[in-house]
Design a protein around this motif. Structure first.
Motif, short mmCIF file in Angstrom:
data_model
loop_
_atom_site.label_atom_id
_atom_site.label_comp_id
_atom_site.label_asym_id
_atom_site.label_seq_id
_atom_site.Cartn_x
_atom_site.Cartn_y
_atom_site.Cartn_z
N ARG A 154 0.82 -1.23 0.00
CA ARG A 154 0.00 0.00 0.00
C ARG A 154 0.85 1.27 0.00
O ARG A 154 0.30 2.35 -0.07
CB ARG A 154 -0.90 0.02 1.24
N ARG A 155 2.14 1.10 0.19
CA ARG A 155 3.08 2.22 0.31
C ARG A 155 2.62 3.15 1.43
O ARG A 155 2.48 4.36 1.24
CB ARG A 155 3.22 2.94 -1.02
N ASP A 156 2.40 2.53 2.58
CA ASP A 156 1.84 3.23 3.72
C ASP A 156 2.91 3.42 4.80
O ASP A 156 3.39 2.46 5.40
CB ASP A 156 0.67 2.39 4.28
N GLN A 157 3.26 4.67 5.02
CA GLN A 157 4.33 5.00 5.96
C GLN A 157 4.00 4.59 7.40
O GLN A 157 4.85 4.08 8.12
CB GLN A 157 4.60 6.50 5.91
N LEU A 158 2.74 4.81 7.79
CA LEU A 158 2.37 4.49 9.18
C LEU A 158 2.42 3.00 9.44
O LEU A 158 2.83 2.56 10.52
CB LEU A 158 0.98 5.05 9.49
N LEU A 159 2.01 2.22 8.45
CA LEU A 159 2.09 0.76 8.58
C LEU A 159 3.55 0.32 8.67
O LEU A 159 3.88 -0.61 9.42
CB LEU A 159 1.42 0.07 7.40
N LEU A 160 4.40 0.99 7.92
CA LEU A 160 5.83 0.65 7.95
C LEU A 160 6.39 0.85 9.35
O LEU A 160 7.12 0.00 9.88
CB LEU A 160 6.58 1.53 6.95
N GLN A 161 6.02 1.96 9.96
CA GLN A 161 6.50 2.24 11.33
C GLN A 161 5.92 1.24 12.32
O GLN A 161 6.60 0.81 13.25
CB GLN A 161 6.15 3.67 11.71
N GLU A 162 4.66 0.85 12.09
CA GLU A 162 4.02 -0.14 12.96
C GLU A 162 4.75 -1.50 12.84
O GLU A 162 4.92 -2.21 13.84
CB GLU A 162 2.55 -0.29 12.57
N ALA A 163 5.15 -1.82 11.61
CA ALA A 163 5.83 -3.10 11.39
C ALA A 163 7.10 -3.17 12.23
O ALA A 163 7.38 -4.19 12.88
CB ALA A 163 6.16 -3.26 9.91
N PHE A 164 7.87 -2.09 12.26
CA PHE A 164 9.12 -2.12 13.01
C PHE A 164 8.89 -2.05 14.52
O PHE A 164 9.76 -2.45 15.30
CB PHE A 164 10.10 -1.07 12.50
N LEU A 165 7.72 -1.57 14.90
CA LEU A 165 7.33 -1.63 16.31
C LEU A 165 7.11 -3.10 16.70
O LEU A 165 7.45 -3.55 17.80
CB LEU A 165 6.05 -0.82 16.51
N LYS A 166 6.51 -3.85 15.75
CA LYS A 166 6.29 -5.30 15.99
C LYS A 166 7.63 -6.03 16.05
O LYS A 166 7.78 -6.99 16.80
CB LYS A 166 5.42 -5.90 14.87
N LEU A 167 8.58 -5.57 15.25
CA LEU A 167 9.91 -6.19 15.29
C LEU A 167 10.52 -5.99 16.68
O LEU A 167 11.17 -6.89 17.22
CB LEU A 167 10.82 -5.59 14.21
N HIS A 168 10.29 -4.84 17.25
CA HIS A 168 10.78 -4.55 18.61
C HIS A 168 10.15 -5.52 19.62
O HIS A 168 10.86 -6.08 20.47
CB HIS A 168 10.46 -3.09 18.96
N SER A 169 8.82 -5.73 19.50
CA SER A 169 8.14 -6.69 20.40
C SER A 169 8.72 -8.10 20.19
O SER A 169 8.90 -8.85 21.15
CB SER A 169 6.64 -6.77 20.11
N PHE A 170 8.97 -8.43 18.92
CA PHE A 170 9.56 -9.74 18.59
C PHE A 170 10.90 -9.92 19.30
O PHE A 170 11.18 -10.99 19.85
CB PHE A 170 9.72 -9.84 17.06
N LEU A 171 11.70 -8.86 19.33
CA LEU A 171 13.02 -8.96 19.96
C LEU A 171 12.90 -9.10 21.48
O LEU A 171 13.66 -9.85 22.10
CB LEU A 171 13.86 -7.73 19.61
N ILE A 172 11.93 -8.40 22.08
CA ILE A 172 11.72 -8.53 23.53
C ILE A 172 11.33 -9.97 23.86
O ILE A 172 11.89 -10.60 24.77
CB ILE A 172 10.64 -7.54 24.03
N LEU A 173 10.38 -10.51 23.07
CA LEU A 173 9.96 -11.89 23.29
C LEU A 173 11.10 -12.87 23.02
O LEU A 173 11.20 -13.91 23.68
CB LEU A 173 8.76 -12.22 22.40
N GLY A 174 11.95 -12.50 22.06
CA GLY A 174 13.12 -13.32 21.78
C GLY A 174 14.02 -13.41 23.00
O GLY A 174 14.53 -14.48 23.32
#
Lengths: 152, 135
Positions: free
Chosen positions: B89-109
């Protein structure tokens, strides 16, 4: 009626390296590096554990001085198991290595575009090697399960 | 007043210093999303195998320690799917949300690895018991 889109508006379309996004990369990198270090610690511990057990097993069951037969005893099983374990540790080490490099580069990507690009590229490689590692791990589980079925 | 495209989120307006991600970065993000999706499937498959082995060994209570693994797979899958959507969708806000999820992934890691290290200590103690008592 045809609408004309101003040039500066067209430029906004697409994905941007905003300050917010770059700070998120750095935030992830702060967690990513210790995570990779702990993964390495776990990997080394598992490897040493396997080696320790293997050495102990060989010391208890010293090989006879006669000819080596691949299909005799559990020689085939042990050799295949060793090959799979080597593949497992290699893929794991590559994933950790790529991940560690990626997070280190992204940590210092604020003023370095090359570090940002290389770090992002290595992040993709990290996930690829981890998938390969998971594939080999799956193969190992299948192998152990099949051997148990055949031996029973 | 600054104009924004009609199909773009109105609360994203790049500042003068910010730059487009460019083809190379977007290409790398596509690869990250692709492999992260398969990695999340691998994590779930691993949990499935753990569940099977603990149930057959009648040690199902041990599964409590592996609950973070399920969330780890879920956050990895979310990261991948949101990143894919952001790229499509070329959506900037979704892109930022995705990397927020990556952060959660790393905490859970980190949580998962902490459990992994405890499990590793347990493996060492089993190995020592086995080697000190013979077969």
């Amino acid at each position: 009626m045809e609408h004309e889109i101003p040039e500066h508006v067209v430029e906004i379309k697409g994905l941007w390296l905003t300050d917010h996004l770059l700070s998120q990369f750095r935030k992830c990198a702060r967690l990513g590096r210790p995570l990779m270090a702990l993964c390495l610690l776990l990997g080394v511990s598992t490897l040493l554990n396997s080696l320790y057990y293997l050495i102990w097993y060989w010391s208890q069951n010293s090989l006879p001085a006669t000819k080596f037969y691949l299909l005799e005893g559990d020689n085939l099983y042990r050799l295949l198991s060793l090959a799979i374990n080597i593949g497992l540790f290699y893929a794991c080490a590559r994933g950790i290595f790529e991940g560690y490099k990626a997070w280190r580069l992204l940590r210092f990507s604020e003023t370095d575009d090359d570090a940002l690009l290389e770090g992002t590229e290595r992040l993709g490689k990290m996930f690829r090697w981890l998938v390969i590692w998971a594939g080999v791990f799956g193969a190992r589980i299948l192998f152990v399960w099949l051997s148990r079925q055949l031996m029973s | 007043m600054i104009n924004t495209p009609l199909d773009a989120p109105t609360d994203f307006i790049p500042s003068a210093e910010e730059r487009p991600a460019g083809q190379w970065m977007e290409g790398y993000w596509v690869k990250i999303a692709y492999w992260a999706k398969y990695f999340s499937f691998a994590i779930w498959a691993y949990f499935g195998w753990l569940t099977y082995s603990h149930f057959t060994a009648r040690t199902a209570i041990m599964l409590v320690f592996y609950i973070p693994t399920v969330y780890l797979g879920y956050s990895c899958f979310q990261f991948s799917s949101i990143l894919n959507r952001a790229l499509a969708r070329r959506d900037q806000l979704l892109l930022q949300e995705a990397f927020l999820k990556l952060h959660s992934f790393l905490i859970l890691g980190l949580v998962t690895i902490a459990f992994g290290l405890i499990s590793s200590l347990n493996d060492w103690s089993i190995t020592f018991i086995l080697t000190s008592h013979g077969h």
